[in-house]
Design a protein around this motif. Structure first.
Motif, PDB file in Angstrom:
ATOM      1  N   PHE A 215     -43.562 -49.594  27.838  1.00  0.00           N
ATOM      2  CA  PHE A 215     -43.081 -50.796  28.508  1.00  0.00           C
ATOM      3  C   PHE A 215     -42.749 -50.560  29.980  1.00  0.00           C
ATOM      4  O   PHE A 215     -42.757 -51.500  30.780  1.00  0.00           O
ATOM      5  N   ALA A 216     -42.457 -49.314  30.368  1.00  0.00           N
ATOM      6  CA  ALA A 216     -42.044 -49.054  31.747  1.00  0.00           C
ATOM      7  C   ALA A 216     -43.234 -48.693  32.634  1.00  0.00           C
ATOM      8  O   ALA A 216     -43.530 -49.379  33.614  1.00  0.00           O
ATOM      9  N   GLY A 217     -43.938 -47.639  32.289  1.00  0.00           N
ATOM     10  CA  GLY A 217     -45.006 -47.173  33.165  1.00  0.00           C
ATOM     11  C   GLY A 217     -46.379 -47.692  32.827  1.00  0.00           C
ATOM     12  O   GLY A 217     -47.328 -47.475  33.577  1.00  0.00           O
ATOM     13  N   GLY A 218     -46.520 -48.374  31.690  1.00  0.00           N
ATOM     14  CA  GLY A 218     -47.823 -48.884  31.294  1.00  0.00           C
ATOM     15  C   GLY A 218     -48.763 -47.817  30.764  1.00  0.00           C
ATOM     16  O   GLY A 218     -49.955 -48.060  30.603  1.00  0.00           O
ATOM     17  N   LYS A 219     -48.252 -46.634  30.498  1.00  0.00           N
ATOM     18  CA  LYS A 219     -49.079 -45.528  30.016  1.00  0.00           C
ATOM     19  C   LYS A 219     -49.462 -45.755  28.566  1.00  0.00           C
ATOM     20  O   LYS A 219     -48.647 -46.159  27.738  1.00  0.00           O
ATOM     21  N   ARG A 220     -50.729 -45.494  28.234  1.00  0.00           N
ATOM     22  CA  ARG A 220     -51.212 -45.663  26.878  1.00  0.00           C
ATOM     23  C   ARG A 220     -50.766 -44.488  26.015  1.00  0.00           C
ATOM     24  O   ARG A 220     -50.688 -43.355  26.464  1.00  0.00           O
ATOM     25  N   GLY A 221     -50.431 -44.797  24.757  1.00  0.00           N
ATOM     26  CA  GLY A 221     -49.994 -43.763  23.842  1.00  0.00           C
ATOM     27  C   GLY A 221     -49.465 -44.388  22.570  1.00  0.00           C
ATOM     28  O   GLY A 221     -49.736 -45.559  22.265  1.00  0.00           O
ATOM     29  N   ASN A 222     -48.691 -43.642  21.803  1.00  0.00           N
ATOM     30  CA  ASN A 222     -48.081 -44.144  20.580  1.00  0.00           C
ATOM     31  C   ASN A 222     -46.572 -44.180  20.780  1.00  0.00           C
ATOM     32  O   ASN A 222     -45.913 -43.140  20.822  1.00  0.00           O
ATOM     33  N   TYR A 223     -46.021 -45.386  20.919  1.00  0.00           N
ATOM     34  CA  TYR A 223     -44.592 -45.543  21.171  1.00  0.00           C
ATOM     35  C   TYR A 223     -43.920 -46.302  20.026  1.00  0.00           C
ATOM     36  O   TYR A 223     -42.991 -47.074  20.217  1.00  0.00           O
ATOM     37  N   SER A 224     -44.419 -46.078  18.828  1.00  0.00           N
ATOM     38  CA  SER A 224     -43.940 -46.812  17.660  1.00  0.00           C
ATOM     39  C   SER A 224     -43.017 -45.959  16.807  1.00  0.00           C
ATOM     40  O   SER A 224     -43.005 -44.726  16.892  1.00  0.00           O
ATOM     41  N   TYR A 225     -42.250 -46.655  15.967  1.00  0.00           N
ATOM     42  CA  TYR A 225     -41.394 -46.009  14.975  1.00  0.00           C
ATOM     43  C   TYR A 225     -41.787 -46.527  13.603  1.00  0.00           C
ATOM     44  O   TYR A 225     -41.922 -47.737  13.407  1.00  0.00           O
ATOM     45  N   PHE A 226     -41.971 -45.614  12.670  1.00  0.00           N
ATOM     46  CA  PHE A 226     -42.268 -45.992  11.294  1.00  0.00           C
ATOM     47  C   PHE A 226     -40.935 -46.077  10.554  1.00  0.00           C
ATOM     48  O   PHE A 226     -40.413 -45.086  10.056  1.00  0.00           O
ATOM     49  N   ALA A 227     -40.380 -47.285  10.540  1.00  0.00           N
ATOM     50  CA  ALA A 227     -39.026 -47.506  10.036  1.00  0.00           C
ATOM     51  C   ALA A 227     -39.054 -47.845   8.551  1.00  0.00           C
ATOM     52  O   ALA A 227     -39.844 -48.688   8.111  1.00  0.00           O
ATOM     53  N   HIS A 228     -38.172 -47.211   7.816  1.00  0.00           N
ATOM     54  CA  HIS A 228     -38.100 -47.444   6.375  1.00  0.00           C
ATOM     55  C   HIS A 228     -37.251 -48.677   6.062  1.00  0.00           C
ATOM     56  O   HIS A 228     -36.190 -48.880   6.656  1.00  0.00           O
ATOM     57  N   ILE A 229     -37.734 -49.463   5.138  1.00  0.00           N
ATOM     58  CA  ILE A 229     -36.953 -50.608   4.650  1.00  0.00           C
ATOM     59  C   ILE A 229     -35.853 -50.087   3.730  1.00  0.00           C
ATOM     60  O   ILE A 229     -34.664 -50.289   3.993  1.00  0.00           O
ATOM     61  N   VAL A 230     -36.233 -49.418   2.660  1.00  0.00           N
ATOM     62  CA  VAL A 230     -35.277 -48.610   1.897  1.00  0.00           C
ATOM     63  C   VAL A 230     -35.282 -47.232   2.545  1.00  0.00           C
ATOM     64  O   VAL A 230     -36.323 -46.591   2.617  1.00  0.00           O
ATOM     65  N   ALA A 231     -34.140 -46.792   3.053  1.00  0.00           N
ATOM     66  CA  ALA A 231     -34.076 -45.553   3.827  1.00  0.00           C
ATOM     67  C   ALA A 231     -34.660 -44.383   3.057  1.00  0.00           C
ATOM     68  O   ALA A 231     -34.563 -44.310   1.825  1.00  0.00           O
TER      69      ALA A 231
ATOM     70  N   HIS B 239     -35.880 -50.893  16.124  1.00  0.00           N
ATOM     71  CA  HIS B 239     -35.537 -49.840  15.174  1.00  0.00           C
ATOM     72  C   HIS B 239     -34.037 -49.539  15.215  1.00  0.00           C
ATOM     73  O   HIS B 239     -33.374 -49.398  14.182  1.00  0.00           O
ATOM     74  N   ARG B 240     -33.494 -49.461  16.426  1.00  0.00           N
ATOM     75  CA  ARG B 240     -32.064 -49.225  16.566  1.00  0.00           C
ATOM     76  C   ARG B 240     -31.254 -50.388  15.990  1.00  0.00           C
ATOM     77  O   ARG B 240     -30.203 -50.184  15.389  1.00  0.00           O
ATOM     78  N   LEU B 241     -31.751 -51.590  16.190  1.00  0.00           N
ATOM     79  CA  LEU B 241     -31.030 -52.771  15.711  1.00  0.00           C
ATOM     80  C   LEU B 241     -30.851 -52.760  14.205  1.00  0.00           C
ATOM     81  O   LEU B 241     -29.743 -53.000  13.701  1.00  0.00           O
ATOM     82  N   ILE B 242     -31.920 -52.491  13.466  1.00  0.00           N
ATOM     83  CA  ILE B 242     -31.823 -52.580  12.004  1.00  0.00           C
ATOM     84  C   ILE B 242     -31.139 -51.368  11.383  1.00  0.00           C
ATOM     85  O   ILE B 242     -30.584 -51.464  10.287  1.00  0.00           O
ATOM     86  N   ASP B 243     -31.167 -50.219  12.080  1.00  0.00           N
ATOM     87  CA  ASP B 243     -30.607 -48.995  11.491  1.00  0.00           C
ATOM     88  C   ASP B 243     -29.211 -48.658  12.000  1.00  0.00           C
ATOM     89  O   ASP B 243     -28.366 -48.183  11.230  1.00  0.00           O
ATOM     90  N   ARG B 244     -28.943 -48.885  13.291  1.00  0.00           N
ATOM     91  CA  ARG B 244     -27.683 -48.426  13.871  1.00  0.00           C
ATOM     92  C   ARG B 244     -26.736 -49.562  14.256  1.00  0.00           C
ATOM     93  O   ARG B 244     -25.532 -49.437  14.108  1.00  0.00           O
ATOM     94  N   VAL B 245     -27.306 -50.645  14.756  1.00  0.00           N
ATOM     95  CA  VAL B 245     -26.466 -51.706  15.312  1.00  0.00           C
ATOM     96  C   VAL B 245     -26.006 -52.684  14.249  1.00  0.00           C
ATOM     97  O   VAL B 245     -24.813 -52.990  14.135  1.00  0.00           O
ATOM     98  N   ASP B 246     -26.927 -53.200  13.455  1.00  0.00           N
ATOM     99  CA  ASP B 246     -26.565 -54.254  12.505  1.00  0.00           C
ATOM    100  C   ASP B 246     -27.283 -54.098  11.168  1.00  0.00           C
ATOM    101  O   ASP B 246     -27.966 -55.021  10.705  1.00  0.00           O
ATOM    102  N   PRO B 247     -27.146 -52.955  10.505  1.00  0.00           N
ATOM    103  CA  PRO B 247     -27.858 -52.757   9.236  1.00  0.00           C
ATOM    104  C   PRO B 247     -27.363 -53.673   8.121  1.00  0.00           C
ATOM    105  O   PRO B 247     -28.111 -53.950   7.176  1.00  0.00           O
TER     106      PRO B 247
END
Length: 424
Positions: free
Chosen positions: A144-160, A191-199
């Motif tokens: 989102f910042a530099g526009g560089k191509r790559g993998n910036y995803s998180y594979f987030a678990h629904i059931v941890a 990812h932070r929202l569902i796991d750390r901020v407001d699970p």
């Protein structure tokens, strides 16, 4: 409950310290932290809210811990039920913070290698490499910042993947750690929202429903690429004081139902009158409207003939009319049979949340009530001015019935043939 980001909390530490709040309390379970502060030992703890503790706030808390003004409380249950007046509170060291962050990352980010390459590919493909959180859709192949191509995803678990993590389950966590149906593709923020901020808000059922909805929507969007393209034309204006807003998303949903897609991102709008000229009784209403038609009608004709397009071929159009009847009739006359036209009619009785139905006239509309339409004489003939109301539905527009000034200025070159009439 206030949620404080890592950067905001780091900034708040300095502000609270400058205001006299010297002591801070961290109440934490395995993946979430709640923060408090007070001016001194005799004061009560003030709740600062839930915080996403990370590098910036850890650095800000380090000198607080060295001065023995950082306190710690372990929470075994939900963090929202914590009460500092009855909790066992200890003086914390810097290692309390750093160790807890490492353990928290293990249960929220998952163990290395638990999601194998095959599962990652399936999850990312179903999401089209976009964040699956409802309303986000961030492209996770581009930073989102530099526009560089790559993998910036998180594979987030629904059931941890860990029973101690958010939405963890002692029986299911290990079993579903590599199950594609239990994993969402998310950006860092979501990812932070569902796991750390407001699970608590984003439980397993909510996230599972969100994932399924996203997959259906992605499939629909991608499948629409197979549809032929049509140019979206809006014959739109404000009607008798009512603002005729146009929702392109609702119109596009209706196009999909007919297996069409938008040829261009923005619709072409013709014959739109300003909000200050939405009343046909206004003394300048028709004069101003005719003046705009003098400019817009040739532009519409050129567009429909293809002369204003690069390939010079008549375009396929999807027409969305929201104007007074006379203008709609005129627009239908211009369209005629000059191009392939898909006409959409607004359904004002459709639910506002059912976007596609806003432009889909029901196949079986009920008969109107006998008292729905009426005629009321506002001014009597005795002593009043007489007026003639002409309603054209399928008849040709006779130039002789138009005032001479309007006739000569606006319609000097038109060929009025009844066979060209098309109602809208």
């Amino acid at each position: 409950m206030t949620v404080v980001s890592d950067a905001d909390f780091a900034s708040a530490i300095a502000s609270y310290s400058a205001a006299g709040s010297k002591q801070f309390l961290m109440a934490a379970n395995g993946y979430q932290c709640r923060l408090y502060n007070r001016a001194g030992t005799s004061a009560t703890w003030d709740d600062l809210g839930l915080a996403d503790i990370d590098k910036q706030s850890v650095a800000a808390l380090k000198p607080i811990a060295r001065s023995n003004n950082l306190f710690w409380a372990d929470v075994s249950g939900p963090i929202l039920g914590f009460d500092p007046t009855v909790a066992a509170i200890i003086v914390a060291t810097y290692s309390h913070i750093s160790d807890w962050c490492k353990e928290r990352d293990q249960v929220t980010k998952g163990r290395a290698g638990e999601v194998d390459d095959k599962t990652q590919f399936e999850v990312a493909s179903l999401a089209a490499w976009r964040c699956q959180f409802d309303g986000c859709g961030l492209d996770l192949r581009t930073h989102f910042a530099g526009g560089k191509r790559g993998n910036y995803s998180y594979f987030a678990h629904i059931v941890a993947s860990s029973p101690k993590g958010p939405r963890g389950d002692i029986n299911l966590s290990r079993i579903r750690a590599n199950d594609p149906s239990n994993i969402m593709l998310l950006c860092d923020k979501c990812h932070r929202l569902i796991d750390r901020v407001d699970p608590q808000r984003y439980d397993a059922r909510t996230l599972s429903d969100m994932r399924e909805k996203n997959i259906r929507e992605v499939n629909r969007l991608l499948n629409s690429l197979q549809f032929p393209a049509a140019h979206m034309i809006v014959v739109g204006g404000n009607i008798e004081g009512q603002v005729a807003g146009f929702n392109a998303e609702a119109a596009e949903n209706a196009m999909w139902s007919r297996k069409l897609r938008r040829a261009k991102p923005e619709p072409l709008v013709f014959m739109r009158n300003g909000s200050h000229l939405a009343n046909s009784g206004h003394q300048h209403y028709w004069e101003t409207l005719f003046e705009s038609l003098r400019k817009e009608l040739p532009a519409l004709e050129n567009y429909l003939s293809g002369t204003s397009l690069t390939n010079s071929l008549p375009p396929v159009v999807a027409v969305f009319p929201t104007h007074v009847t006379s203008i709609q009739i005129l627009a239908g006359r211009v369209l005629g049979n000059s191009t392939t036209t898909h006409l959409f009619q607004p359904n004002r009785n459709a639910s506002p949340t059912a976007l596609g139905e806003r432009w889909q006239w029901p196949h079986s509309a009920p008969e109107p009530a006998s008292n729905k339409y009426s005629v009321k004489e506002l001014v009597g003939h005795n002593g009043g001015k007489e007026a003639a109301l002409l309603v054209y539905l399928t008849a040709a527009l006779d130039r002789a019935e138009l005032p001479g000034r309007i006739n000569s200025r606006i319609f000097p070159h038109w060929n009025y043939e009844p066979s060209n009439v098309r109602t809208m």
